[in-house]
Design a protein around this motif. Structure first.
Motif, PDB file in Angstrom:
ATOM      1  N   PHE A  42       0.888  -1.060  -0.008  1.00 37.64           N
ATOM      2  CA  PHE A  42      -0.085  -0.081  -0.180  1.00 37.64           C
ATOM      3  C   PHE A  42       0.827   1.270   0.016  1.00 37.64           C
ATOM      4  CE2 PHE A  42      -3.963   2.241   2.402  1.00 37.64           C
ATOM      5  CZ  PHE A  42      -3.950   2.994   1.114  1.00 37.64           C
ATOM      6  N   SER A  43       1.009   1.723  -1.165  1.00 36.74           N
ATOM      7  CA  SER A  43       1.660   3.311  -1.182  1.00 36.74           C
ATOM      8  C   SER A  43       0.716   4.197  -1.092  1.00 36.74           C
ATOM      9  CB  SER A  43       2.342   3.330  -2.491  1.00 36.74           C
ATOM     10  OG  SER A  43       3.296   4.679  -2.716  1.00 36.74           O
ATOM     11  N   LEU A  44       1.223   5.002   0.105  1.00 35.83           N
ATOM     12  CA  LEU A  44       0.111   6.096   0.619  1.00 35.83           C
ATOM     13  C   LEU A  44       0.156   7.173  -0.375  1.00 35.83           C
ATOM     14  CD1 LEU A  44       0.442   6.025   4.510  1.00 35.83           C
ATOM     15  CD2 LEU A  44      -1.000   4.500   2.766  1.00 35.83           C
ATOM     16  N   GLN A  45       1.365   7.283  -1.033  1.00 33.03           N
ATOM     17  CA  GLN A  45       1.518   8.583  -1.918  1.00 33.03           C
ATOM     18  C   GLN A  45       2.474   8.300  -2.796  1.00 33.03           C
ATOM     19  OE1 GLN A  45       0.974  11.563  -3.888  1.00 33.03           O
ATOM     20  NE2 GLN A  45      -0.136  11.479  -1.984  1.00 33.03           N
ATOM     21  N   ASN A  46       2.172   8.374  -4.133  1.00 34.24           N
ATOM     22  CA  ASN A  46       3.158   7.974  -5.209  1.00 34.24           C
ATOM     23  C   ASN A  46       3.594   9.555  -6.090  1.00 34.24           C
ATOM     24  OD1 ASN A  46       1.036   8.833  -7.088  1.00 34.24           O
ATOM     25  ND2 ASN A  46       0.580   6.923  -7.395  1.00 34.24           N
ATOM     26  N   SER A  47       3.053  10.662  -5.516  1.00 35.22           N
ATOM     27  CA  SER A  47       3.656  11.931  -6.134  1.00 35.22           C
ATOM     28  C   SER A  47       4.022  12.768  -5.026  1.00 35.22           C
ATOM     29  CB  SER A  47       2.030  12.485  -6.581  1.00 35.22           C
ATOM     30  OG  SER A  47       2.434  13.456  -7.386  1.00 35.22           O
ATOM     31  N   THR A  48       3.435  14.165  -5.058  1.00 33.83           N
ATOM     32  CA  THR A  48       4.240  15.216  -4.246  1.00 33.83           C
ATOM     33  C   THR A  48       3.118  15.641  -3.133  1.00 33.83           C
ATOM     34  OG1 THR A  48       3.096  16.919  -5.876  1.00 33.83           O
ATOM     35  CG2 THR A  48       5.306  15.946  -6.268  1.00 33.83           C
ATOM     36  N   SER A  49       2.163  15.050  -2.867  1.00 32.71           N
ATOM     37  CA  SER A  49       1.133  15.478  -1.952  1.00 32.71           C
ATOM     38  C   SER A  49       1.487  15.056  -0.612  1.00 32.71           C
ATOM     39  CB  SER A  49      -0.531  15.209  -2.359  1.00 32.71           C
ATOM     40  OG  SER A  49      -0.748  15.900  -3.418  1.00 32.71           O
ATOM     41  N   ASN A  50       1.241  15.926   0.458  1.00 29.40           N
ATOM     42  CA  ASN A  50       1.004  15.254   1.912  1.00 29.40           C
ATOM     43  C   ASN A  50      -0.430  14.951   2.334  1.00 29.40           C
ATOM     44  OD1 ASN A  50       3.706  16.160   1.687  1.00 29.40           O
ATOM     45  ND2 ASN A  50       3.597  18.060   2.645  1.00 29.40           N
ATOM     46  N   ASN A  51      -0.588  13.751   1.870  1.00 22.73           N
ATOM     47  CA  ASN A  51      -2.100  13.537   2.001  1.00 22.73           C
ATOM     48  C   ASN A  51      -2.309  12.766   3.264  1.00 22.73           C
ATOM     49  OD1 ASN A  51      -0.500  11.426   0.690  1.00 22.73           O
ATOM     50  ND2 ASN A  51      -2.478  10.349   0.715  1.00 22.73           N
TER      51      ASN A  51
ATOM     52  N   LYS B  50     -10.859   4.495  10.549  1.00 23.75           N
ATOM     53  CA  LYS B  50     -11.413   4.443  11.813  1.00 23.75           C
ATOM     54  C   LYS B  50     -11.925   2.977  12.521  1.00 23.75           C
ATOM     55  CE  LYS B  50     -13.901   8.807  10.037  1.00 23.75           C
ATOM     56  NZ  LYS B  50     -15.173   9.543  10.041  1.00 23.75           N
ATOM     57  N   GLY B  51     -11.434   1.910  11.756  1.00 20.47           N
ATOM     58  CA  GLY B  51     -11.561   0.748  12.413  1.00 20.47           C
ATOM     59  C   GLY B  51     -10.479   0.400  12.793  1.00 20.47           C
ATOM     60  N   ASN B  52     -10.136  -1.061  12.851  1.00 18.65           N
ATOM     61  CA  ASN B  52      -8.780  -1.641  13.192  1.00 18.65           C
ATOM     62  C   ASN B  52      -7.990  -1.761  12.041  1.00 18.65           C
ATOM     63  OD1 ASN B  52      -9.625  -2.244  15.938  1.00 18.65           O
ATOM     64  ND2 ASN B  52     -10.824  -4.109  15.322  1.00 18.65           N
ATOM     65  N   ILE B  53      -6.731  -1.913  12.036  1.00 18.41           N
ATOM     66  CA  ILE B  53      -5.576  -2.281  11.437  1.00 18.41           C
ATOM     67  C   ILE B  53      -5.008  -3.612  11.363  1.00 18.41           C
ATOM     68  CG2 ILE B  53      -3.442  -1.506  10.330  1.00 18.41           C
ATOM     69  CD1 ILE B  53      -4.055   1.468  11.109  1.00 18.41           C
ATOM     70  N   THR B  54      -5.217  -4.276  10.054  1.00 18.49           N
ATOM     71  CA  THR B  54      -4.431  -5.798  10.356  1.00 18.49           C
ATOM     72  C   THR B  54      -3.668  -5.746   9.044  1.00 18.49           C
ATOM     73  OG1 THR B  54      -6.397  -6.588  11.376  1.00 18.49           O
ATOM     74  CG2 THR B  54      -4.533  -8.095  10.315  1.00 18.49           C
ATOM     75  N   SER B  55      -2.399  -5.442   9.105  1.00 17.97           N
ATOM     76  CA  SER B  55      -1.439  -5.583   8.042  1.00 17.97           C
ATOM     77  C   SER B  55      -0.301  -6.514   7.767  1.00 17.97           C
ATOM     78  CB  SER B  55      -0.829  -4.095   7.577  1.00 17.97           C
ATOM     79  OG  SER B  55      -0.109  -3.974   6.468  1.00 17.97           O
ATOM     80  N   GLN B  56      -0.187  -7.286   7.006  1.00 28.39           N
ATOM     81  CA  GLN B  56       0.853  -8.420   6.809  1.00 28.39           C
ATOM     82  C   GLN B  56       1.760  -8.078   5.745  1.00 28.39           C
ATOM     83  OE1 GLN B  56      -2.104 -11.800   6.512  1.00 28.39           O
ATOM     84  NE2 GLN B  56      -0.810 -12.596   8.209  1.00 28.39           N
ATOM     85  N   GLY B  57       1.218  -7.018   4.958  1.00 23.39           N
ATOM     86  CA  GLY B  57       2.036  -6.363   3.862  1.00 23.39           C
ATOM     87  C   GLY B  57       3.116  -5.212   4.075  1.00 23.39           C
ATOM     88  N   VAL B  58       3.258  -4.490   2.941  1.00 21.04           N
ATOM     89  CA  VAL B  58       4.155  -3.358   3.279  1.00 21.04           C
ATOM     90  C   VAL B  58       3.328  -2.019   3.128  1.00 21.04           C
ATOM     91  CG1 VAL B  58       6.051  -2.005   2.502  1.00 21.04           C
ATOM     92  CG2 VAL B  58       6.150  -4.501   2.519  1.00 21.04           C
ATOM     93  N   VAL B  59       3.526  -1.462   3.901  1.00 25.32           N
ATOM     94  CA  VAL B  59       2.880   0.108   4.085  1.00 25.32           C
ATOM     95  C   VAL B  59       3.829   1.311   3.763  1.00 25.32           C
ATOM     96  CG1 VAL B  59       1.669   2.033   5.058  1.00 25.32           C
ATOM     97  CG2 VAL B  59       0.966  -0.450   5.349  1.00 25.32           C
ATOM     98  N   THR B  60       3.858   1.904   2.777  1.00 21.55           N
ATOM     99  CA  THR B  60       4.973   2.654   2.380  1.00 21.55           C
ATOM    100  C   THR B  60       4.459   4.046   1.439  1.00 21.55           C
ATOM    101  OG1 THR B  60       7.082   2.837   1.159  1.00 21.55           O
ATOM    102  CG2 THR B  60       5.434   1.435   0.092  1.00 21.55           C
ATOM    103  N   LYS B  61       5.768   4.480   0.883  1.00 20.49           N
ATOM    104  CA  LYS B  61       5.327   5.828  -0.123  1.00 20.49           C
ATOM    105  C   LYS B  61       6.572   5.702  -0.973  1.00 20.49           C
ATOM    106  CE  LYS B  61       8.303   9.279   0.711  1.00 20.49           C
ATOM    107  NZ  LYS B  61       8.966  10.214   0.307  1.00 20.49           N
ATOM    108  N   THR B  62       5.944   6.213  -2.457  1.00 21.70           N
ATOM    109  CA  THR B  62       6.994   6.032  -3.489  1.00 21.70           C
ATOM    110  C   THR B  62       7.285   7.416  -4.015  1.00 21.70           C
ATOM    111  OG1 THR B  62       5.204   5.462  -4.927  1.00 21.70           O
ATOM    112  CG2 THR B  62       6.515   3.576  -4.081  1.00 21.70           C
ATOM    113  N   GLY B  63       6.443   8.429  -3.624  1.00 24.92           N
ATOM    114  CA  GLY B  63       6.698   9.916  -4.412  1.00 24.92           C
ATOM    115  C   GLY B  63       7.403  10.645  -3.410  1.00 24.92           C
TER     116      GLY B  63
END
Length: 311
Positions: free
Chosen positions: A127-136, A141-154
């Protein structure tokens, strides 16, 4: 890879009731006469819209859209699939967001990405939270269950925010990578159900993050903290890793904010300090002996600050 998508007339709505599912199993369009017509009525919050396209890359309509539960899959293509989307108007997912194995979700949004339900991410996914220039900001609001990669590419600096109204569970057995800020903004608080490493920044706005000795929050080398107050701190132990010469642990207990700092030069990037504020009488544990320049030993509280790794 072709196929014809469902189309809905401009005077009608596409209603996916709770318990029902629509699978978009084609690489053809989905925006004008399908996603734009999704019903937002009560009883559709957990109606599933699943993208399972037959191509390596696909653009999802996100700007200003409202989904029930959104699922992203790569089963039909049989190989990794990248779903991307951008927009200047906030996206709302009324139910859950689910990113399945083999999927990359890449955002270029300059507006909020809001998930009212749970966020679930499988292994071998990104999950790339941002691939460009914005600070989004991606608001969960619920639970987070993540077995993958949370990152950003921009070059933008995205925020993953806990913004629920009830206690949230953080279960990240994958990783958070690169310059992604984890922001606590839920007065009801959150609980770590597994240990978590943050490589960039922790932002404390409101609410406590509860940890234990086996489910501990670690800030890696050069990672920083902003905020920290009587309304937002770490309740339990936390770790700071690295050669940062100065760091303040934003810790406390109950309604008491009780930060503690270290100031030490010559550290290594693998050094670790662990800190915890403990609201019990230390005299019953450690006795009453002390030496100058100490004045006395408290009978209500103490701090445990240890260098747990390094010479």
């Amino acid at each position: 890879m072709g196929g014809t998508a469902v189309t809905v007339g401009t005077t009608n709505y596409f209603r996916i009731n709770n318990g029902a599912k629509y699978v978009h199993n084609t690489s053809s369009g989905h925006t004008n006469n399908l996603v734009s017509r999704l019903s937002k009525a009560a009883g559709t919050e957990y109606g599933i819209f699943e993208f399972d396209v037959r191509s390596a890359g696909y653009t999802i309509s996100l700007s200003g859209r409202t989904y029930g539960t959104l699922i992203l899959s790569s089963t039909s293509f049989g190989a990794p699939v990248t779903y991307s989307g951008s927009g200047t108007i906030p996206l709302l997912i009324m139910g859950n967001l689910q990113i399945n194995s083999g999927v990359t979700l890449s955002l270029g949004m300059s507006a909020d990405f809001v998930v009212n339900g749970n966020y679930v991410q499988a292994t071998s996914s990104t999950f790339s939270l941002q691939n460009s220039t914005s600070n989004n900001t991606v608001k969960i609001k619920g639970n987070i269950t993540s077995q993958g990669v949370v990152t950003k590419t921009g070059t933008g600096l995205p925020v993953l925010e806990l913004s629920g109204a009830t206690n949230q569970d953080i279960n990240i057995t994958g990783s958070i990578a690169n310059s992604v800020t984890l922001q606590m903004n839920n007065v009801a608080g959150a609980f770590l159900s597994t240990s978590l490493n943050l490589p960039y920044k922790l932002s404390l706005v409101t609410g406590k993050i509860k940890t234990t000795s086996t489910k501990i929050l670690s800030l890696l080398d050069n990672a920083t903290v902003t905020g920290g107050s009587s309304s937002s701190f770490i309740e339990g132990p936390m770790i700071k890793v690295g050669d940062d010469p100065f760091f303040t642990f934003p810790i406390g207990k109950g309604s008491i904010y009780a930060p503690i700092s270290f100031n030490s030069i010559g550290l290594a990037i693998t050094d670790e300090f662990t800190a915890e504020y403990i609201r019990v009488n230390p005299q019953s544990i450690y006795g009453t002996s002390y030496e100058s320049p100490f004045d006395h030993i408290s009978y209500v509280e103490y701090w445990n600050l240890q260098k747990t790794t390094g010479s």
